[in-house]
Design a protein around this motif. Structure first.
Motif, PDB file in Angstrom:
ATOM      1  N   CYS A  21      21.327  37.705  28.155  1.00 60.00           N
ATOM      2  CA  CYS A  21      21.363  36.851  26.966  1.00 60.00           C
ATOM      3  C   CYS A  21      20.010  36.170  26.762  1.00 60.00           C
ATOM      4  O   CYS A  21      19.507  35.470  27.651  1.00 60.00           O
ATOM      5  CB  CYS A  21      22.468  35.809  27.136  1.00 60.00           C
ATOM      6  SG  CYS A  21      22.473  34.506  25.878  1.00 60.00           S
ATOM      7  N   LEU A  22      19.405  36.379  25.588  1.00 62.16           N
ATOM      8  CA  LEU A  22      18.081  35.819  25.325  1.00 62.16           C
ATOM      9  C   LEU A  22      18.098  34.294  25.312  1.00 62.16           C
ATOM     10  O   LEU A  22      17.138  33.658  25.735  1.00 62.16           O
ATOM     11  CB  LEU A  22      17.559  36.353  23.987  1.00 62.16           C
ATOM     12  CG  LEU A  22      17.310  37.864  23.919  1.00 62.16           C
ATOM     13  CD1 LEU A  22      16.805  38.261  22.534  1.00 62.16           C
ATOM     14  CD2 LEU A  22      16.315  38.294  24.995  1.00 62.16           C
ATOM     15  N   ALA A  23      19.184  33.709  24.841  1.00 61.65           N
ATOM     16  CA  ALA A  23      19.282  32.244  24.829  1.00 61.65           C
ATOM     17  C   ALA A  23      19.388  31.688  26.241  1.00 61.65           C
ATOM     18  O   ALA A  23      18.756  30.687  26.581  1.00 61.65           O
ATOM     19  CB  ALA A  23      20.483  31.814  23.996  1.00 61.65           C
ATOM     20  N   ARG A  24      20.175  32.355  27.056  1.00 63.88           N
ATOM     21  CA  ARG A  24      20.305  31.924  28.458  1.00 63.88           C
ATOM     22  C   ARG A  24      18.977  32.078  29.199  1.00 63.88           C
ATOM     23  O   ARG A  24      18.568  31.198  29.960  1.00 63.88           O
ATOM     24  CB  ARG A  24      21.396  32.746  29.145  1.00 63.88           C
ATOM     25  CG  ARG A  24      21.774  32.261  30.535  1.00 63.88           C
ATOM     26  CD  ARG A  24      22.931  33.102  31.084  1.00 63.88           C
ATOM     27  NE  ARG A  24      23.482  32.558  32.315  1.00 63.88           N
ATOM     28  CZ  ARG A  24      24.500  33.098  32.980  1.00 63.88           C
ATOM     29  NH1 ARG A  24      25.079  34.183  32.509  1.00 63.88           N
ATOM     30  NH2 ARG A  24      24.953  32.538  34.094  1.00 63.88           N
ATOM     31  N   ASN A  25      18.298  33.186  28.961  1.00 64.04           N
ATOM     32  CA  ASN A  25      17.017  33.413  29.616  1.00 64.04           C
ATOM     33  C   ASN A  25      15.962  32.413  29.178  1.00 64.04           C
ATOM     34  O   ASN A  25      15.004  32.151  29.918  1.00 64.04           O
ATOM     35  CB  ASN A  25      16.521  34.833  29.316  1.00 64.04           C
ATOM     36  CG  ASN A  25      17.339  35.904  30.007  1.00 64.04           C
ATOM     37  OD1 ASN A  25      18.041  35.631  30.973  1.00 64.04           O
ATOM     38  ND2 ASN A  25      17.262  37.131  29.508  1.00 64.04           N
ATOM     39  N   ALA A  26      16.101  31.862  27.976  1.00 63.17           N
ATOM     40  CA  ALA A  26      15.099  30.938  27.456  1.00 63.17           C
ATOM     41  C   ALA A  26      15.185  29.552  28.078  1.00 63.17           C
ATOM     42  O   ALA A  26      14.229  28.771  27.992  1.00 63.17           O
ATOM     43  CB  ALA A  26      15.244  30.825  25.933  1.00 63.17           C
ATOM     44  N   CYS A  27      16.314  29.233  28.696  1.00 62.70           N
ATOM     45  CA  CYS A  27      16.479  27.895  29.291  1.00 62.70           C
ATOM     46  C   CYS A  27      15.436  27.692  30.385  1.00 62.70           C
ATOM     47  O   CYS A  27      15.304  28.518  31.298  1.00 62.70           O
ATOM     48  CB  CYS A  27      17.888  27.741  29.854  1.00 62.70           C
ATOM     49  SG  CYS A  27      18.163  26.125  30.648  1.00 62.70           S
ATOM     50  N   PRO A  28      14.684  26.582  30.361  1.00 66.02           N
ATOM     51  CA  PRO A  28      13.633  26.352  31.358  1.00 66.02           C
ATOM     52  C   PRO A  28      14.132  25.768  32.677  1.00 66.02           C
ATOM     53  O   PRO A  28      13.344  25.593  33.609  1.00 66.02           O
ATOM     54  CB  PRO A  28      12.709  25.351  30.648  1.00 66.02           C
ATOM     55  CG  PRO A  28      13.634  24.559  29.768  1.00 66.02           C
ATOM     56  CD  PRO A  28      14.685  25.543  29.309  1.00 66.02           C
ATOM     57  N   VAL A  29      15.425  25.489  32.778  1.00 63.51           N
ATOM     58  CA  VAL A  29      15.969  24.841  33.978  1.00 63.51           C
ATOM     59  C   VAL A  29      16.435  25.912  34.971  1.00 63.51           C
ATOM     60  O   VAL A  29      17.134  26.855  34.593  1.00 63.51           O
ATOM     61  CB  VAL A  29      17.151  23.919  33.615  1.00 63.51           C
ATOM     62  CG1 VAL A  29      17.663  23.191  34.865  1.00 63.51           C
ATOM     63  CG2 VAL A  29      16.731  22.923  32.548  1.00 63.51           C
ATOM     64  N   GLY A  30      16.052  25.751  36.227  1.00 67.27           N
ATOM     65  CA  GLY A  30      16.563  26.620  37.285  1.00 67.27           C
ATOM     66  C   GLY A  30      16.061  28.040  37.235  1.00 67.27           C
ATOM     67  O   GLY A  30      16.752  28.959  37.695  1.00 67.27           O
ATOM     68  N   THR A  31      14.857  28.271  36.725  1.00 66.41           N
ATOM     69  CA  THR A  31      14.362  29.643  36.587  1.00 66.41           C
ATOM     70  C   THR A  31      14.221  30.353  37.936  1.00 66.41           C
ATOM     71  O   THR A  31      14.287  31.584  37.995  1.00 66.41           O
ATOM     72  CB  THR A  31      13.011  29.662  35.855  1.00 66.41           C
ATOM     73  OG1 THR A  31      12.086  28.786  36.534  1.00 66.41           O
ATOM     74  CG2 THR A  31      13.180  29.186  34.414  1.00 66.41           C
TER      75      THR A  31
END
Length: 224
Positions: A196-206
């Protein structure tokens, strides 16, 4: 109790995620029909379960499982429930238990715009595979202590702009819109292959982000 459960689950990449205690009569029913006084949640942190689960899937007797991750979780957790005289609960099985609410109580988490509970350290890269119910109250030091909601401190909120069909908004997650996109060539070439592109975009916990193989597995489970 908690230490023994951690030891039993650790080899499978499954962690004790928290404990919820209930007042009299409020807990889920145990096998004997009485309400549980406490529930211990289990789950993955990042890709912790992927290697053990992948090895299990490669065994001939497990080929062709319709819901392999659910079946694997049960094979791990049910024997532990029997050993500890507890009742096992699973997100995939009725009667449906409020796993999300339990997780909010146990770890003080809140939902992200994608509907997934977001952890201040693990971000969106974690999950809950099952729980055990007990007749006695079990206290865990620091239970429910996590309270900082990362979304409140995220100024750019890239998850709200990364979805190519706008399925993720501050008002909620458009499940139908997401599924329609996954049927399209652009969805199959994008989210279905890389997550999911939106999930991948989250900067937390990369640092806890799932591997490409695990991302593809979970996306395939969402395909209509």
């Amino acid at each position: 109790m908690i230490g023994k459960l951690r030891a039993a689950l650790g080899a499978h990449g499954v962690f004790v995620r928290g404990v919820v205690c209930f007042d009299g009569g409020e807990g889920p029913l145990l096998q004997d029909g009485t309400p549980a006084r406490s529930v211990i949640l289990f789950g993955n942190i990042g890709g912790s379960i992927w290697e053990p689960f992948s090895r299990w899937r490669q065994l001939p007797e497990n080929a062709g499982c319709r819901d392999p991750l659910d079946d694997w979780s049960k094979q791990i957790i049910e024997p532990i429930a029997a050993a500890f005289s507890a009742t096992a609960y699973f997100p995939s099985d009725p009667p449906w238990q409020p796993f999300q609410r339990w997780a909010m109580q146990a770890e003080g988490l809140r939902a992200s715009p994608l509907g997934i509970l977001i952890h201040p350290e693990y971000g969106l890269w974690h999950g809950y595979r099952g729980a055990l119910g007990f007749a006695e109250s079990i206290e865990e030091r620091g239970a429910g202590a996590v309270s900082k909601h990362p979304c409140d401190h995220c100024a750019e909120k890239p998850c709200l702009t990364a979805c190519p069909v706008g399925a993720v908004t501050s008002a909620g997650f458009d499940v139908a819109g997401c599924r329609s996109h996954l049927r399209m060539d652009s969805g199959r070439a994008g989210c279905m292959t890389g997550g999911c592109l939106a999930r991948n975009a989250c900067p937390v916990g990369t640092n806890y982000r799932y591997s490409p193989a695990q991302l593809a597995f979970h996306m395939a489970a969402l395909h209509p």
